[in-house]
Design a protein around this motif. Structure first.
Motif, PDB file in Angstrom:
ATOM      1  N   SER A 192       0.833  -1.207   0.000  1.00 55.52           N
ATOM      2  CA  SER A 192       0.000   0.000   0.000  1.00 55.52           C
ATOM      3  C   SER A 192       0.867   1.256   0.000  1.00 55.52           C
ATOM      4  CB  SER A 192      -0.927  -0.008   1.216  1.00 55.52           C
ATOM      5  OG  SER A 192      -1.789   1.112   1.205  1.00 55.52           O
ATOM      6  N   VAL A 193       1.983   1.216   0.705  1.00 58.37           N
ATOM      7  CA  VAL A 193       2.920   2.348   0.665  1.00 58.37           C
ATOM      8  C   VAL A 193       3.475   2.513  -0.749  1.00 58.37           C
ATOM      9  CG1 VAL A 193       5.090   3.296   1.551  1.00 58.37           C
ATOM     10  CG2 VAL A 193       3.542   2.079   3.101  1.00 58.37           C
ATOM     11  N   ASP A 236      -1.281   4.550  -1.624  1.00 59.49           N
ATOM     12  CA  ASP A 236      -2.623   4.695  -1.074  1.00 59.49           C
ATOM     13  C   ASP A 236      -2.687   4.286   0.403  1.00 59.49           C
ATOM     14  OD1 ASP A 236      -2.449   1.936  -1.194  1.00 59.49           O
ATOM     15  OD2 ASP A 236      -3.976   1.694  -2.746  1.00 59.49           O
ATOM     16  N   TYR A 237      -1.517   4.240   1.045  1.00 58.55           N
ATOM     17  CA  TYR A 237      -1.469   3.909   2.461  1.00 58.55           C
ATOM     18  C   TYR A 237      -2.140   5.009   3.269  1.00 58.55           C
ATOM     19  CZ  TYR A 237       0.497   1.850   6.736  1.00 58.55           C
ATOM     20  OH  TYR A 237       0.662   1.245   7.955  1.00 58.55           O
ATOM     21  N   GLU A 238      -2.859   4.624   4.332  1.00 58.68           N
ATOM     22  CA  GLU A 238      -3.649   5.596   5.084  1.00 58.68           C
ATOM     23  C   GLU A 238      -2.781   6.642   5.779  1.00 58.68           C
ATOM     24  OE1 GLU A 238      -5.844   3.674   8.128  1.00 58.68           O
ATOM     25  OE2 GLU A 238      -4.140   2.548   8.929  1.00 58.68           O
ATOM     26  N   LYS A 239      -1.567   6.298   6.178  1.00 58.59           N
ATOM     27  CA  LYS A 239      -0.661   7.265   6.807  1.00 58.59           C
ATOM     28  C   LYS A 239       0.223   7.857   5.705  1.00 58.59           C
ATOM     29  CE  LYS A 239      -2.031   6.410  11.045  1.00 58.59           C
ATOM     30  NZ  LYS A 239      -1.228   5.643  11.994  1.00 58.59           N
ATOM     31  N   LYS A 240      -0.205   8.994   5.163  1.00 58.88           N
ATOM     32  CA  LYS A 240       0.493   9.593   4.024  1.00 58.88           C
ATOM     33  C   LYS A 240       1.929   9.992   4.349  1.00 58.88           C
ATOM     34  CE  LYS A 240      -2.934   9.197   1.222  1.00 58.88           C
ATOM     35  NZ  LYS A 240      -2.862   8.165   0.165  1.00 58.88           N
ATOM     36  N   ILE A 241       2.199  10.249   5.611  1.00 61.87           N
ATOM     37  CA  ILE A 241       3.558  10.642   5.980  1.00 61.87           C
ATOM     38  C   ILE A 241       4.549   9.500   5.710  1.00 61.87           C
ATOM     39  CG2 ILE A 241       3.419   9.909   8.418  1.00 61.87           C
ATOM     40  CD1 ILE A 241       4.960  12.531   9.069  1.00 61.87           C
ATOM     41  N   VAL A 242       4.081   8.252   5.803  1.00 64.13           N
ATOM     42  CA  VAL A 242       4.935   7.104   5.494  1.00 64.13           C
ATOM     43  C   VAL A 242       5.229   7.063   3.997  1.00 64.13           C
ATOM     44  CG1 VAL A 242       5.141   4.591   5.588  1.00 64.13           C
ATOM     45  CG2 VAL A 242       4.010   5.824   7.458  1.00 64.13           C
ATOM     46  N   VAL A 243       4.200   7.323   3.187  1.00 65.43           N
ATOM     47  CA  VAL A 243       4.388   7.391   1.735  1.00 65.43           C
ATOM     48  C   VAL A 243       5.355   8.510   1.395  1.00 65.43           C
ATOM     49  CG1 VAL A 243       3.239   7.718  -0.488  1.00 65.43           C
ATOM     50  CG2 VAL A 243       2.070   6.477   1.346  1.00 65.43           C
ATOM     51  N   VAL A 300       9.081   7.700   1.204  1.00 65.48           N
ATOM     52  CA  VAL A 300       9.547   6.836   0.110  1.00 65.48           C
ATOM     53  C   VAL A 300       9.218   7.418  -1.261  1.00 65.48           C
ATOM     54  CG1 VAL A 300       9.452   4.489  -0.829  1.00 65.48           C
ATOM     55  CG2 VAL A 300       9.228   4.850   1.629  1.00 65.48           C
ATOM     56  N   SER A 301       8.150   8.198  -1.352  1.00 64.82           N
ATOM     57  CA  SER A 301       7.719   8.714  -2.651  1.00 64.82           C
ATOM     58  C   SER A 301       7.145  10.118  -2.503  1.00 64.82           C
ATOM     59  CB  SER A 301       6.667   7.776  -3.258  1.00 64.82           C
ATOM     60  OG  SER A 301       6.236   8.251  -4.508  1.00 64.82           O
ATOM     61  N   SER A 302       7.957  11.109  -2.840  1.00 67.06           N
ATOM     62  CA  SER A 302       7.555  12.515  -2.818  1.00 67.06           C
ATOM     63  C   SER A 302       8.642  13.298  -3.545  1.00 67.06           C
ATOM     64  CB  SER A 302       7.392  13.014  -1.378  1.00 67.06           C
ATOM     65  OG  SER A 302       8.648  13.115  -0.735  1.00 67.06           O
ATOM     66  N   PRO A 303       8.442  14.590  -3.790  1.00 66.49           N
ATOM     67  CA  PRO A 303       9.504  15.357  -4.473  1.00 66.49           C
ATOM     68  C   PRO A 303      10.801  15.448  -3.679  1.00 66.49           C
ATOM     69  CG  PRO A 303       7.406  16.526  -4.573  1.00 66.49           C
ATOM     70  CD  PRO A 303       7.214  15.392  -3.612  1.00 66.49           C
ATOM     71  N   LEU A 304      10.717  15.177  -2.366  1.00 65.66           N
ATOM     72  CA  LEU A 304      11.905  15.213  -1.512  1.00 65.66           C
ATOM     73  C   LEU A 304      11.895  13.954  -0.659  1.00 65.66           C
ATOM     74  CD1 LEU A 304      14.356  16.923  -0.581  1.00 65.66           C
ATOM     75  CD2 LEU A 304      12.862  17.908   1.175  1.00 65.66           C
ATOM     76  N   ASP A 305      12.217  12.827  -1.283  1.00 69.56           N
ATOM     77  CA  ASP A 305      12.127  11.555  -0.572  1.00 69.56           C
ATOM     78  C   ASP A 305      13.487  10.870  -0.506  1.00 69.56           C
ATOM     79  OD1 ASP A 305      12.559  10.469  -3.090  1.00 69.56           O
ATOM     80  OD2 ASP A 305      10.475   9.931  -3.422  1.00 69.56           O
ATOM     81  N   ALA A 306      13.536   9.791   0.249  1.00 69.20           N
ATOM     82  CA  ALA A 306      14.785   9.049   0.415  1.00 69.20           C
ATOM     83  C   ALA A 306      15.253   8.447  -0.907  1.00 69.20           C
ATOM     84  CB  ALA A 306      14.590   7.952   1.455  1.00 69.20           C
ATOM     85  N   ASP A 307      14.318   8.059  -1.759  1.00 66.81           N
ATOM     86  CA  ASP A 307      14.646   7.479  -3.063  1.00 66.81           C
ATOM     87  C   ASP A 307      15.428   8.483  -3.906  1.00 66.81           C
ATOM     88  OD1 ASP A 307      14.679   5.913  -5.357  1.00 66.81           O
ATOM     89  OD2 ASP A 307      12.631   6.402  -5.924  1.00 66.81           O
ATOM     90  N   ARG A 308      14.893   9.676  -4.065  1.00 69.52           N
ATOM     91  CA  ARG A 308      15.555  10.685  -4.897  1.00 69.52           C
ATOM     92  C   ARG A 308      16.889  11.122  -4.302  1.00 69.52           C
ATOM     93  NH1 ARG A 308      10.237  10.955  -5.894  1.00 69.52           N
ATOM     94  NH2 ARG A 308       9.506  11.700  -7.930  1.00 69.52           N
ATOM     95  N   MET A 309      16.938  11.284  -3.001  1.00 74.23           N
ATOM     96  CA  MET A 309      18.199  11.718  -2.394  1.00 74.23           C
ATOM     97  C   MET A 309      19.293  10.696  -2.622  1.00 74.23           C
ATOM     98  SD  MET A 309      17.260  13.753   1.128  1.00 74.23           S
ATOM     99  CE  MET A 309      15.679  13.029   1.597  1.00 74.23           C
ATOM    100  N   ASN A 340       1.546  17.615  10.551  1.00 70.85           N
ATOM    101  CA  ASN A 340       0.185  17.423  10.039  1.00 70.85           C
ATOM    102  C   ASN A 340       0.100  16.345   8.952  1.00 70.85           C
ATOM    103  OD1 ASN A 340      -0.822  19.331  11.794  1.00 70.85           O
ATOM    104  ND2 ASN A 340      -0.811  20.993  10.289  1.00 70.85           N
ATOM    105  N   GLY A 341       0.761  15.224   9.210  1.00 73.81           N
ATOM    106  CA  GLY A 341       0.676  14.110   8.275  1.00 73.81           C
ATOM    107  C   GLY A 341       1.548  14.233   7.046  1.00 73.81           C
ATOM    108  N   ARG A 342       2.456  15.192   7.022  1.00 76.62           N
ATOM    109  CA  ARG A 342       3.380  15.389   5.894  1.00 76.62           C
ATOM    110  C   ARG A 342       4.801  15.535   6.413  1.00 76.62           C
ATOM    111  NH1 ARG A 342       2.027  17.665   1.047  1.00 76.62           N
ATOM    112  NH2 ARG A 342       4.224  17.243   0.655  1.00 76.62           N
ATOM    113  N   VAL A 343       5.776  15.257   5.558  1.00 76.90           N
ATOM    114  CA  VAL A 343       7.162  15.591   5.847  1.00 76.90           C
ATOM    115  C   VAL A 343       7.427  16.960   5.228  1.00 76.90           C
ATOM    116  CG1 VAL A 343       9.583  14.989   5.512  1.00 76.90           C
ATOM    117  CG2 VAL A 343       7.896  13.182   5.899  1.00 76.90           C
ATOM    118  N   VAL A 344       7.811  17.930   6.057  1.00 81.04           N
ATOM    119  CA  VAL A 344       8.064  19.294   5.590  1.00 81.04           C
ATOM    120  C   VAL A 344       9.497  19.677   5.932  1.00 81.04           C
ATOM    121  CG1 VAL A 344       5.627  19.901   5.877  1.00 81.04           C
ATOM    122  CG2 VAL A 344       7.243  20.362   7.743  1.00 81.04           C
TER     123      VAL A 344
END
Length: 440
Positions: A151-152, A156-163, A166-175, A205-209
């Motif tokens: 789900s991550v 579509d995982y319910e805890k978006k901060i976990v997603v 791993v997947s965002s414009p500033l995530d561990a994958d891209r770094m 608030n449920g996001r990584v900032v």
């Protein structure tokens, strides 16, 4: 979730990018040693880029360990800081997703996805949820854990901060891939200040900032991405090798569909060509098998397949000419002329535009919040980074990319004099470069 079972002694991987990668959880160590994860040693991280940058031989295995390590460091910082917005019971799910996020990549990654209309994230989920050892390891740790990790990956995982991790414009994958790809290609564009970036990340608030004071490190990160895309990922020679690779897959599938009798067709390539390949067969696909097939196909009776395989294996790639604008009428004219003089209009000409590539350059102001990089100021107010940074706005407004016409130079040289003047003129300077004149 069940309590984490620590290893008796911490395991470490010596890594050229992160120095050491630390494994403290028994589950993570067991996942690393599954056949599905070990297969990633046989999949290059940068596909055909090793034909452009000779050092780019690093694997999806090493990248996946790097993504895990960055995620581990972020979570460790969140937990040490005691931030209430970080759900501690999600830490192991996040670590598993970071480690396993690329499990579904096939040989030459994005090229094979384009050739056979596949999606590596879909395959990652199929492997996680299928009859595999990695699934058994996850389910033994906790019933339903494999689905949570999938789900991550599906976002579509319910805890978006976990997603987010791993997947965002500033995530561990891209770094990790910026640092690792820069290191192994020998360029300096991707050398971001990852330590500074990680120190500035906050759960909110449920996001990584990002703390506002870390904005300049993020500007450097986005500039590094921009430069890496155009200097490494969009490199025209790499595009040429990708094109030849796709021609191989395309021709082999055409021949298979026509009932062609291959001299060499190793299992499970027939299932791949038929479009019904199952998980246990998909996991047999790696670059060693595919390149063995290519080498054998250089001796096939089909001239087109033998030619493109020979070009790929011997690095006799297509050349290219650049043009700012080309319309459909011109393209049709070129293809018709190629056919008239004995060239193959589909296999001896490829028209490419870099923005069609499967990489997503950051675009500010995207209405989808998960694609935004958010800054947190001292008053706990949130702003999208392009609202604050002139640098981000400026690089995001630059439109790059020109049309590239790829062709086999050795073939075109033999017939260019037979082409119409209009079509010949497009390629003339590449085939017969003008002589330099010097004043004495």
């Amino acid at each position: 979730m069940k309590p984490v079972q620590p290893l008796g002694e911490e395991k470490v991987f010596k890594d050229p990018v992160h120095n050491y990668i630390h494994v403290q959880d028994r589950l993570i160590w067991t996942l690393i040693n599954t056949p599905e994860f070990q297969r990633l040693r046989r999949i290059r991280q940068l596909g055909t880029s090793y034909l452009t940058f000779h050092g780019a031989e690093h694997s999806r295995f090493s990248h996946s360990l790097g993504v895990y390590e960055i995620t581990r460091r972020i979570i460790s910082q969140f937990e040490r800081g005691g931030y209430e917005d970080w759900p501690r019971d999600e830490s192991l799910v996040a670590l598993c997703a970071a480690l396993l996020h690329d499990l579904g990549h096939g040989p030459f990654s994005h090229s094979i996805e384009e050739a056979f209309d596949m999606d590596h994230e879909e395959w990652t989920c199929r492997i996680l949820l299928g009859d595999t050892e990695v699934n058994r390891v996850l389910e033994e740790a906790e019933s339903g854990l494999a689905e949570r990790v999938a789900s991550v990956i599906r976002k579509d995982y319910e805890k978006k901060i976990v997603v987010n991790l791993v997947s965002s414009p500033l995530d561990a994958d891209r770094m990790d891939y910026l640092l690792r790809d820069a290191y192994f290609t020998g360029v300096n564009y991707g050398t971001i200040d990852v330590d500074r970036i990680l120190r500035m990340l906050r759960p909110h608030n449920g996001r990584v900032v990002v703390k506002e004071s870390g904005m300049h490190a993020i500007e450097d990160y986005l500039m590094a991405r921009y430069q890496m895309y155009w200097q490494v990922y969009f490199h025209p020679v790499t595009r040429s090798s990708d094109i030849v690779l796709r021609q191989i897959f395309r021709r082999a599938k055409e021949l298979f569909d026509q009932g062609f009798e291959f001299k060499f067709l190793p299992y499970p390539l027939p299932a791949l060509f038929e479009g019904n390949i199952q998980v246990h067969d998909y996991l047999l696909l790696d670059e060693a098998l595919v390149q063995t097939a290519f080498m054998q196909w250089t001796r096939e009776e089909d001239e087109i397949l033998a030619d493109v395989c020979h070009r790929f294996m011997q690095r006799r790639l297509y050349k290219y000419v650049e043009t700012d604008l080309i319309d459909l009428e011109t393209i049709d004219s070129i293809r018709n002329e190629f056919a008239r003089v004995g060239l193959h209009p589909e296999y001896d000409l490829e028209i490419d535009f870099p923005t069609d590539l499967p990489y997503d350059v950051f675009r500010p102001g995207d209405p989808k919040k998960e694609k935004q990089i958010l800054l947190l100021d001292r008053q706990n107010r949130i702003q999208e980074i392009s609202e604050v940074s002139d640098i981000v706005r400026s690089i995001s407004g630059i439109h790059r990319g020109r049309y590239h016409l790829y062709y086999p130079q050795d073939k075109l040289e033999k017939v260019i004099h037979q082409l119409s003047e209009e079509v010949a003129a497009i390629f003339e300077n590449k085939i017969n470069p003008p002589q330099m004149e010097f004043e004495i």
